[in-house]
Design a protein around this motif. Structure first.
Motif, PDB file in Angstrom:
ATOM      1  N   PHE A 161       0.859  -1.194   0.000  1.00 55.12           N
ATOM      2  CA  PHE A 161       0.000   0.000   0.000  1.00 55.12           C
ATOM      3  C   PHE A 161       0.892   1.239   0.000  1.00 55.12           C
ATOM      4  O   PHE A 161       1.814   1.344   0.818  1.00 55.12           O
ATOM      5  N   VAL A 162       0.666   2.147  -0.922  1.00 51.69           N
ATOM      6  CA  VAL A 162       1.492   3.364  -1.020  1.00 51.69           C
ATOM      7  C   VAL A 162       0.573   4.588  -1.067  1.00 51.69           C
ATOM      8  O   VAL A 162      -0.598   4.466  -1.404  1.00 51.69           O
ATOM      9  N   PRO A 163       1.115   5.763  -0.720  1.00 50.13           N
ATOM     10  CA  PRO A 163       0.249   6.937  -0.636  1.00 50.13           C
ATOM     11  C   PRO A 163      -0.347   7.400  -1.966  1.00 50.13           C
ATOM     12  O   PRO A 163      -1.418   7.998  -1.986  1.00 50.13           O
ATOM     13  N   SER A 164       0.344   7.154  -3.075  1.00 41.02           N
ATOM     14  CA  SER A 164      -0.157   7.720  -4.338  1.00 41.02           C
ATOM     15  C   SER A 164       0.319   6.886  -5.526  1.00 41.02           C
ATOM     16  O   SER A 164       1.274   6.102  -5.407  1.00 41.02           O
ATOM     17  N   GLY A 165      -0.319   7.144  -6.671  1.00 40.83           N
ATOM     18  CA  GLY A 165       0.097   6.471  -7.898  1.00 40.83           C
ATOM     19  C   GLY A 165       1.497   6.889  -8.296  1.00 40.83           C
ATOM     20  O   GLY A 165       2.296   6.081  -8.794  1.00 40.83           O
ATOM     21  N   THR A 166       1.796   8.154  -8.076  1.00 40.69           N
ATOM     22  CA  THR A 166       3.132   8.657  -8.404  1.00 40.69           C
ATOM     23  C   THR A 166       4.188   7.905  -7.599  1.00 40.69           C
ATOM     24  O   THR A 166       5.212   7.471  -8.143  1.00 40.69           O
ATOM     25  N   MET A 167       3.928   7.746  -6.305  1.00 44.73           N
ATOM     26  CA  MET A 167       4.925   7.035  -5.506  1.00 44.73           C
ATOM     27  C   MET A 167       5.012   5.565  -5.932  1.00 44.73           C
ATOM     28  O   MET A 167       6.105   4.987  -5.980  1.00 44.73           O
ATOM     29  N   GLY A 168       3.871   4.972  -6.275  1.00 44.96           N
ATOM     30  CA  GLY A 168       3.884   3.572  -6.730  1.00 44.96           C
ATOM     31  C   GLY A 168       4.774   3.408  -7.949  1.00 44.96           C
ATOM     32  O   GLY A 168       5.591   2.486  -8.028  1.00 44.96           O
ATOM     33  N   ASN A 169       4.631   4.317  -8.908  1.00 40.55           N
ATOM     34  CA  ASN A 169       5.461   4.230 -10.117  1.00 40.55           C
ATOM     35  C   ASN A 169       6.932   4.454  -9.792  1.00 40.55           C
ATOM     36  O   ASN A 169       7.812   3.737 -10.279  1.00 40.55           O
ATOM     37  N   ASN A 170       7.198   5.469  -8.983  1.00 42.11           N
ATOM     38  CA  ASN A 170       8.598   5.776  -8.678  1.00 42.11           C
ATOM     39  C   ASN A 170       9.271   4.671  -7.877  1.00 42.11           C
ATOM     40  O   ASN A 170      10.445   4.363  -8.094  1.00 42.11           O
ATOM     41  N   ILE A 171       8.514   4.066  -6.971  1.00 43.77           N
ATOM     42  CA  ILE A 171       9.085   2.939  -6.219  1.00 43.77           C
ATOM     43  C   ILE A 171       9.387   1.790  -7.184  1.00 43.77           C
ATOM     44  O   ILE A 171      10.451   1.169  -7.130  1.00 43.77           O
ATOM     45  N   ALA A 172       8.433   1.532  -8.086  1.00 44.87           N
ATOM     46  CA  ALA A 172       8.638   0.414  -9.029  1.00 44.87           C
ATOM     47  C   ALA A 172       9.870   0.673  -9.887  1.00 44.87           C
ATOM     48  O   ALA A 172      10.726  -0.208 -10.052  1.00 44.87           O
ATOM     49  N   ILE A 173       9.972   1.887 -10.430  1.00 44.20           N
ATOM     50  CA  ILE A 173      11.100   2.189 -11.323  1.00 44.20           C
ATOM     51  C   ILE A 173      12.425   2.083 -10.551  1.00 44.20           C
ATOM     52  O   ILE A 173      13.392   1.500 -11.016  1.00 44.20           O
ATOM     53  N   LYS A 174      12.436   2.617  -9.336  1.00 47.36           N
ATOM     54  CA  LYS A 174      13.684   2.579  -8.548  1.00 47.36           C
ATOM     55  C   LYS A 174      14.037   1.152  -8.139  1.00 47.36           C
ATOM     56  O   LYS A 174      15.206   0.786  -8.078  1.00 47.36           O
ATOM     57  N   THR A 175      13.024   0.352  -7.869  1.00 48.28           N
ATOM     58  CA  THR A 175      13.294  -1.023  -7.444  1.00 48.28           C
ATOM     59  C   THR A 175      13.799  -1.882  -8.606  1.00 48.28           C
ATOM     60  O   THR A 175      14.629  -2.762  -8.433  1.00 48.28           O
ATOM     61  N   HIS A 176      13.275  -1.615  -9.810  1.00 51.57           N
ATOM     62  CA  HIS A 176      13.667  -2.432 -10.968  1.00 51.57           C
ATOM     63  C   HIS A 176      15.007  -2.022 -11.580  1.00 51.57           C
ATOM     64  O   HIS A 176      15.523  -2.731 -12.447  1.00 51.57           O
ATOM     65  N   THR A 177      15.530  -0.857 -11.223  1.00 51.58           N
ATOM     66  CA  THR A 177      16.698  -0.341 -11.940  1.00 51.58           C
ATOM     67  C   THR A 177      17.863   0.015 -10.996  1.00 51.58           C
ATOM     68  O   THR A 177      17.671   0.119  -9.778  1.00 51.58           O
ATOM     69  N   ARG A 178      19.006   0.242 -11.601  1.00 49.98           N
ATOM     70  CA  ARG A 178      20.134   0.853 -10.884  1.00 49.98           C
ATOM     71  C   ARG A 178      20.404   2.200 -11.543  1.00 49.98           C
ATOM     72  O   ARG A 178      20.104   2.363 -12.740  1.00 49.98           O
ATOM     73  N   PRO A 179      20.979   3.161 -10.811  1.00 45.95           N
ATOM     74  CA  PRO A 179      21.223   4.476 -11.423  1.00 45.95           C
ATOM     75  C   PRO A 179      21.993   4.329 -12.732  1.00 45.95           C
ATOM     76  O   PRO A 179      22.949   3.551 -12.813  1.00 45.95           O
TER      77      PRO A 179
END
Ligand SMILES: Cc1ncc(COP(=O)(O)O)c(C=O)c1O
Length: 344
Positions: free
Chosen positions: A57-75
């Motif tokens: 459960f996350v506060p917003s759709g924006t955070m959901g997307n950003n968490i997903a992108i950060k979790t799937h990738t490396r800088p």
């Protein structure tokens, strides 16, 4: 019937009486410490509904997307996304700012991406190239007017992505609109992605919240990223309680929003000074182009108790939802007629 007909977004929906009761009665704990039973129940329900192992459960759709992108990738990793994607246009550069991801954009036609273009955009990691780690898809597609991406397209892209070792995240902010409109289940769409986020706070009517779903290992990592971004919440079971009611009571009724959007679109499509492609009206959104400046038409409509958004110099967006009924739609059409006839 409502005094003010608010068609700016489906995010303006207020919690239903049943949600308010559920909030008042919710059993809560400290979710960061792992003991909010209502959040756990919502996460289990969401994962089961989407056919995934786990959910967050996350506060917003924006955070959901950003968490997903950060979790799937490396800088430095490259991610592929539609040039009109919400993550590209409206998330304040989150993929770059938070994940350090390099974004390569593809085009879509009425929201539908082209498999070949995506495939040709994939770059393997070399000494020189960062390598493509992730493809982000969006269904329904917001800037394409709530268009539904057909399940067959998701299947083709996911099969190709897997064969190339690239992951897929589905921004399903309005995934249930896509499911209801297409007749496929949300789980069928979710099966074509490694992670999926969907919003509770749009057509499903909750005041706050989105859910990110994926494998147990992915969600475990995503939980850490949520904490990093300040999205760990304590007695948020009061919010999750609304999400449970939403999944139980608010999904099937989205068909009514889609019917209302179609009636609205057909009612205004032929008015003078309006240009509207009815083929784009597939779910709960109506985009139209205006001959006169959009801001002017929006102001005229507001004087007639209809709220909507100008999304460009000559572009207006109208969104139907739970707090707009059939009578409101008829009134909105009459307001359009009168606003467009008004002499300057
Ligand atoms: C397709 C899409 N993704 C993500 C979001 C972000 O959701 P939120 O406003 O909850 O951050 C939106 C919001 O409108 C959206 O339309």
């Amino acid at each position: 019937m409502h005094a003010m007909i608010d068609l700016r977004s489906d995010t303006v929906t207020r919690p239903t009486p049943e949600m308010r009761r559920a909030m008042a009665e919710a059993e809560v704990g400290d979710d960061v410490l792992g003991d909010d039973p209502t959040i756990q129940r919502l996460e289990e329900m969401a994962a089961a509904r989407l056919g995934k192992e786990a959910a967050l459960f996350v506060p917003s759709g924006t955070m959901g997307n950003n968490i997903a992108i950060k979790t799937h990738t490396r800088p430095g990793d490259e991610i592929l996304l539609d040039r009109e994607a919400h993550s590209m246009c409206y998330e304040v550069g989150g993929p770059a700012a938070l994940a350090g991801a390099l974004t390569r954009q593809f085009r879509s036609h009425r929201g539908v991406p082209d498999l070949r273009e995506i495939e040709e955009s994939i770059v393997p990691a070399t000494l020189h190239a960062p390598g493509t780690a992730l493809i982000v898809l969006e269904n329904t597609h917001n800037r394409a007017g709530g268009a539904v991406i057909p399940l067959s397209i998701h299947r083709e892209i996911y099969a190709m992505a897997r064969s190339r070792g690239v992951r897929v995240h589905l921004d399903g902010a309005r995934l249930f609109n896509a499911a209801v409109a297409s007749g496929h289940s949300a789980a069928e769409f979710a099966a074509q992605a490694d992670s999926v986020s969907f919003c509770l706070s749009k057509g499903l009517g909750c005041p706050v919240g989105s859910v990110l779903c994926g494998t147990r290992a992915f969600i475990e990592q995503a939980r850490r990223v949520r904490k990093l971004l300040g999205g760990g919440m304590r007695q948020a079971g009061v919010l999750a309680a609304c999400g449970i009611v939403a999944l139980q009571t608010m999904v099937d009724r989205l068909a009514e929003d889609h019917r209302n959007a179609r009636i609205l679109a057909e009612g205004i499509a032929d008015l003078p000074g309006i240009s509207l492609d009815l083929l784009t009206v597939q779910t709960n959104m109506v985009y139209c182009d205006t001959q006169r400046p959009a801001e002017e038409i929006v102001a005229r409509l507001q004087e007639r108790q209809v709220l909507c958004l100008a999304l460009g110099a000559n572009r207006i967006r109208l969104v139907t939802h739970h707090d707009v009924d059939r009578e409101d739609i008829e009134r909105a059409i009459r307001a359009f007629e009168s606003a467009l006839c008004q002499q300057t």
